[in-house]
Design a protein around this motif. Structure first.
Motif, mmCIF file in Angstrom:
data_model
loop_
_atom_site.group_PDB
_atom_site.id
_atom_site.type_symbol
_atom_site.label_atom_id
_atom_site.label_comp_id
_atom_site.label_asym_id
_atom_site.label_seq_id
_atom_site.Cartn_x
_atom_site.Cartn_y
_atom_site.Cartn_z
ATOM 1 N N ILE A 93 0.831 -1.203 0.000
ATOM 2 C CA ILE A 93 0.000 0.000 0.000
ATOM 3 C C ILE A 93 0.865 1.253 0.000
ATOM 4 C CG2 ILE A 93 -1.667 1.322 1.370
ATOM 5 C CD1 ILE A 93 -2.833 -1.350 2.308
ATOM 6 N N TYR A 94 1.938 1.248 0.781
ATOM 7 C CA TYR A 94 2.831 2.403 0.829
ATOM 8 C C TYR A 94 3.433 2.675 -0.546
ATOM 9 C CZ TYR A 94 6.949 5.215 1.897
ATOM 10 O OH TYR A 94 7.903 6.195 1.895
ATOM 11 N N ARG A 95 3.877 1.626 -1.218
ATOM 12 C CA ARG A 95 4.491 1.796 -2.540
ATOM 13 C C ARG A 95 3.463 2.287 -3.560
ATOM 14 N NH1 ARG A 95 9.537 -0.312 -3.115
ATOM 15 N NH2 ARG A 95 10.317 -1.622 -1.408
ATOM 16 N N VAL A 96 2.242 1.775 -3.464
ATOM 17 C CA VAL A 96 1.188 2.200 -4.390
ATOM 18 C C VAL A 96 0.917 3.692 -4.237
ATOM 19 C CG1 VAL A 96 -1.285 2.038 -4.877
ATOM 20 C CG2 VAL A 96 0.075 -0.043 -4.637
ATOM 21 N N TYR A 97 0.789 4.146 -3.013
ATOM 22 C CA TYR A 97 0.506 5.570 -2.789
ATOM 23 C C TYR A 97 1.688 6.449 -3.181
ATOM 24 C CZ TYR A 97 -4.037 5.209 -0.513
ATOM 25 O OH TYR A 97 -5.382 5.007 -0.267
ATOM 26 N N THR A 98 2.898 5.980 -2.936
ATOM 27 C CA THR A 98 4.083 6.757 -3.323
ATOM 28 C C THR A 98 4.133 6.934 -4.832
ATOM 29 O OG1 THR A 98 5.324 5.943 -1.398
ATOM 30 C CG2 THR A 98 6.597 6.860 -3.219
ATOM 31 N N ASP A 99 3.905 5.863 -5.576
ATOM 32 C CA ASP A 99 3.908 5.946 -7.038
ATOM 33 C C ASP A 99 2.743 6.795 -7.538
ATOM 34 O OD1 ASP A 99 6.122 4.316 -7.019
ATOM 35 O OD2 ASP A 99 5.012 2.476 -7.466
ATOM 36 N N LEU A 100 1.581 6.685 -6.879
ATOM 37 C CA LEU A 100 0.414 7.460 -7.282
ATOM 38 C C LEU A 100 0.685 8.959 -7.156
ATOM 39 C CD1 LEU A 100 -2.572 7.886 -8.015
ATOM 40 C CD2 LEU A 100 -3.126 7.492 -5.596
ATOM 41 N N ASN A 101 1.295 9.370 -6.069
ATOM 42 C CA ASN A 101 1.568 10.791 -5.866
ATOM 43 C C ASN A 101 2.473 11.352 -6.957
ATOM 44 O OD1 ASN A 101 0.005 10.924 -3.544
ATOM 45 N ND2 ASN A 101 1.712 10.450 -2.175
ATOM 46 N N VAL A 102 3.444 10.571 -7.371
ATOM 47 C CA VAL A 102 4.335 11.008 -8.452
ATOM 48 C C VAL A 102 3.557 11.142 -9.758
ATOM 49 C CG1 VAL A 102 6.351 10.390 -9.835
ATOM 50 C CG2 VAL A 102 6.383 10.008 -7.360
ATOM 51 N N GLU A 103 2.697 10.163 -10.049
ATOM 52 C CA GLU A 103 1.921 10.207 -11.287
ATOM 53 C C GLU A 103 0.943 11.386 -11.305
ATOM 54 O OE1 GLU A 103 2.220 8.332 -14.004
ATOM 55 O OE2 GLU A 103 3.951 7.374 -13.064
ATOM 56 N N LEU A 104 0.375 11.707 -10.149
ATOM 57 C CA LEU A 104 -0.570 12.829 -10.088
ATOM 58 C C LEU A 104 0.111 14.154 -10.417
ATOM 59 C CD1 LEU A 104 -2.661 11.878 -6.921
ATOM 60 C CD2 LEU A 104 -3.411 11.800 -9.297
ATOM 61 N N LEU A 105 1.350 14.289 -10.030
ATOM 62 C CA LEU A 105 2.086 15.523 -10.328
ATOM 63 C C LEU A 105 2.326 15.704 -11.827
ATOM 64 C CD1 LEU A 105 4.707 15.424 -7.419
ATOM 65 C CD2 LEU A 105 2.752 16.976 -7.632
ATOM 66 N N ARG A 106 2.181 14.635 -12.594
ATOM 67 C CA ARG A 106 2.390 14.691 -14.041
ATOM 68 C C ARG A 106 1.092 14.890 -14.825
ATOM 69 N NH1 ARG A 106 6.284 9.339 -14.064
ATOM 70 N NH2 ARG A 106 8.178 10.346 -13.261
ATOM 71 N N CYS A 107 -0.042 14.851 -14.133
ATOM 72 C CA CYS A 107 -1.324 14.976 -14.826
ATOM 73 C C CYS A 107 -1.502 16.376 -15.414
ATOM 74 C CB CYS A 107 -2.476 14.663 -13.859
ATOM 75 S SG CYS A 107 -2.595 12.922 -13.397
ATOM 76 N N LYS A 108 -2.155 16.442 -16.577
ATOM 77 C CA LYS A 108 -2.334 17.704 -17.298
ATOM 78 C C LYS A 108 -3.741 18.274 -17.159
ATOM 79 C CE LYS A 108 1.859 17.367 -18.855
ATOM 80 N NZ LYS A 108 2.930 18.240 -18.302
ATOM 81 N N SER A 109 -4.642 17.520 -16.558
ATOM 82 C CA SER A 109 -6.022 17.995 -16.393
ATOM 83 C C SER A 109 -6.668 17.280 -15.219
ATOM 84 C CB SER A 109 -6.840 17.730 -17.662
ATOM 85 O OG SER A 109 -7.022 16.329 -17.845
ATOM 86 N N VAL A 110 -7.810 17.824 -14.773
ATOM 87 C CA VAL A 110 -8.557 17.181 -13.692
ATOM 88 C C VAL A 110 -9.068 15.816 -14.144
ATOM 89 C CG1 VAL A 110 -10.594 17.358 -12.214
ATOM 90 C CG2 VAL A 110 -9.185 19.383 -12.640
ATOM 91 N N ALA A 111 -9.415 15.709 -15.420
ATOM 92 C CA ALA A 111 -9.858 14.416 -15.954
ATOM 93 C C ALA A 111 -8.742 13.378 -15.865
ATOM 94 C CB ALA A 111 -10.319 14.581 -17.402
#
Length: 231
Positions: A93-111
């Motif tokens: 779970i810790y690794r999933v959330y860590t990777d998720l946070n990095v991916e969210l910083l790369r998102c270009k839109s709310v969608a």
């Protein structure tokens, strides 16, 4: 006088209410309790003792003690395996959330953020539903509904864990499954929206849950969403 050569010592049967002369069972029990090494110092007595056992017939004290030790060992191994399993799940779970946070910083839109949250939380953590309800924009929650959630579910904290009313579930999740839910209030001044995560297990989200990983997710969304919305 010692026994005659070749003759085996007769077995002594221990019954629950065995008594001899003026010594009763309670005194023998107390003596053995106070002298746990008695049979270590007098091993020849073990050859003459026979203890009835419901399942295995007659067994020696050594065998009985060994069985008790094996039972304790099995119980300890079971508990240890449980702890190891929990630790491995927590690490995942810790690794999933860590990777998720990095991916969210790369998102270009709310969608993109919505899709990434669904992809990770639903597919990798097997949660039932994820929805991002903003307070501004074309898909925003109406002001009345916004106040309903903020005043009812976020009185003392920016997190809520537990079960929702049917009306609340429909407002946030529509027809998606959410037997229990985690609600995260977004925005440094509570102005962004609500991230709602639903589980098909009614006991999955509970009020005593730790918020460390979700607080990190909240902080990342508080950074990324305002920029994407032009706040």
């Amino acid at each position: 006088m010692s026994d005659a050569p070749g003759r085996q010592n007769p077995a002594v049967e221990l019954e629950p209410h065995y008594q001899q002369n003026d010594v009763d069972a309670s005194e023998v029990y107390t003596f053995l309790l106070d002298n746990p090494e008695f049979f270590v110092d007098n091993p020849e007595l073990l050859e003459r003792l026979v203890i009835p056992h419901e399942r295995k017939g007659s067994v020696s004290l050594v065998e009985l003690q060994s069985e008790q030790l094996r039972k304790k060992l099995r119980q300890q191994n079971y508990k240890l395996n449980q702890l190891i399993g929990v630790a491995k799940q927590n690490e995942k779970i810790y690794r999933v959330y860590t990777d998720l946070n990095v991916e969210l910083l790369r998102c270009k839109s709310v969608a993109d953020i919505q899709l990434k949250l669904e992809e990770v939380l639903q597919e990798e953590l097997q949660l039932a539903s994820v929805t991002l309800k903003l307070f501004k924009g074309p898909m925003a929650l109406p002001e009345l509904q916004r106040r309903l959630f903020v005043e009812k579910r976020f009185k003392t904290a920016s997190f809520f864990f537990g079960r929702l009313s049917l009306h609340e579930r429909q407002l946030l999740f529509g027809n998606a499954v959410a037997e229990s839910a985690a609600l995260i209030l977004l925005g440094d001044n509570q102005e962004l929206g609500i991230l709602a995560v639903g589980s098909q297990d009614a006991s999955h989200f509970t009020p005593d849950m730790d918020t460390l990983l979700l607080r990190q997710l909240q902080q990342v969304l508080n950074i990324t969403i305002p920029d994407l919305l032009g706040y």
